[in-house]
Enzyme design. Structure first.
Site, short mmCIF file in Angstrom:
data_model
loop_
_atom_site.label_atom_id
_atom_site.label_comp_id
_atom_site.label_asym_id
_atom_site.label_seq_id
_atom_site.Cartn_x
_atom_site.Cartn_y
_atom_site.Cartn_z
CE LYS A 1 -3.95 -1.85 2.44
NZ LYS A 1 -4.53 -2.13 3.75
CD GLN B 1 -3.99 -4.45 6.74
OE1 GLN B 1 -3.87 -3.52 5.96
NE2 GLN B 1 -4.65 -5.56 6.42
CG ASP C 1 -10.07 -0.06 4.65
OD1 ASP C 1 -9.88 -0.32 3.44
OD2 ASP C 1 -9.41 -0.57 5.57
#
Ligand code: NAP
Length: 293
Positions: A53, A97, A120
């Site tokens: 990422k 995460q 997200d």
């Protein structure tokens, strides 16, 4: 005729190039999008994902801010960091995460992220906005699935879509996105009766189950487009580990019209769509027009 293979890697590369062009455009206006990624603990798969990422964020011309906390970090420390990132004007996207270590309540942490920076798309505000048809930041994996389906069909309108799996991160948002595309959508799950017959109805079949090669050749309508979200690590007959999807790829490819491979299908799209969300968030926060990605 064997199925057309949907090359997620190539499509993701194109999408990242489009993101980079938008980043350049808004950088000229003085806004450099910034993505902050929070990793708690040492989960090796998460660490690889976070590294990818960061690399792709920088390659697209954006700023990347990595925050690593130890495995035993208390919940408060993670919440304090999220608050700091919420207040940081250089940060337009925040990603924590998952999975988080067990001492931390994941939902509490996700709920603490400013919905405007929730790239997200897991915050209940964004989930609610998506389901009521308002502009929302939407999870990257289902966004990527729509992108791949639209690489085969210019319009999904009126198509019979079946989504196998109803998780908050894939199945449910995918259902909403498909409805927004005017598809007719069925969401199947572990309690669905006669799943093969339900799948056989699909012009568009999405598998997000987490069961290696569960979907077989005779579950697929001839000519259907099959998008496989599954990432399953298995040990092959040769004793070597490999990654397979939720669809029995080789046999499915004999009947499908188009199919995504695993790896190289949905996977690369997830990060590319995260970058899309970061540019969209930066534009929205600074009152700039919605970017053309
Ligand atoms: P999840 O939260 O475990 O949800 C799995 C879903 O599949 C649930 O809704 C479950 O039904 C359903 N299911 C389980 N067994 C079933 C069966 N035998 N028949 C029908 N439905 C069944 O999983 P997830 O997070 O959505 O992930 C699904 C897969 O996608 C995993 O392999 C994951 O690694 C992969 N994934 C890939 C990406 C990517 O970037 N490519 C991103 C996210 C996830 P119930 O609700 O009834 O239990």
């Amino acid at each position: 005729m064997p199925a057309r293979i949907i090359d997620g890697k190539a499509i993701a590369t194109e999408l990242r190039a489009a993101v980079a062009a938008q980043v350049q455009r808004i950088a000229a206006l003085g806004v450099v999008p910034g993505l902050a990624v929070v990793l708690v603990g040492e989960n090796p798969a998460s660490a690889v994902y976070v590294r990818n990422k960061s690399k792709q964020t920088v390659e697209a011309g954006m700023r990347s801010f990595d925050h690593k906390l130890p495995e035993d970090a208390p919940e408060n420390e993670v919440l304090t960091l999220v608050e700091k990132l919420n207040a940081d004007p250089a940060v337009h996207g925040i990603l924590v995460q998952l999975p988080l270590p067990q001492q931390i309540d994941s939902q509490k942490v996700l709920n603490a992220i400013d919905p405007a920076k929730d790239v997200d798309g897991f915050h209940p505000v964004n989930a609610g906005r998506l389901s009521t048809g308002l502009p929302a930041l939407t999870p990257g994996t289902p966004l990527g699935c729509i992108h791949l389906a639209k690489s085969v069909h210019r319009s999904l309108e009126g198509m019979e879509a079946v989504v196998v799996g109803r998780s908050n991160i894939v199945g449910k948002p995918l259902f909403q996105l498909l409805l927004n595309e005017n598809a007719t959508v069925t969401v199947a799950h572990s309690r669905t009766r006669d799943l093969p017959a339900v799948c056989r109805r699909a012009d568009l079949l999405f598998a997000a189950v987490g069961r290696p090669e569960m979907i077989r050749r005779d579950w697929i309508k001839p000519g259907a487009t099959v998008i496989d979200v599954g990432i399953n690590r298995i040990t092959g007959a040769d004793g070597k580990n490999r990654i397979v999807g939720d669809v029995a790829y080789a046999e499915a490819a004999e009947v499908a019209g188009a199919i995504t491979p695993v790896p190289g299908g949905v996977g690369p799209m997830t990060i590319a769509c995260l970058l899309v969300n970061t540019v969209r968030a930066a534009c929205a926060i600074h009152g700039l027009p919605k970017p053309a990605v």
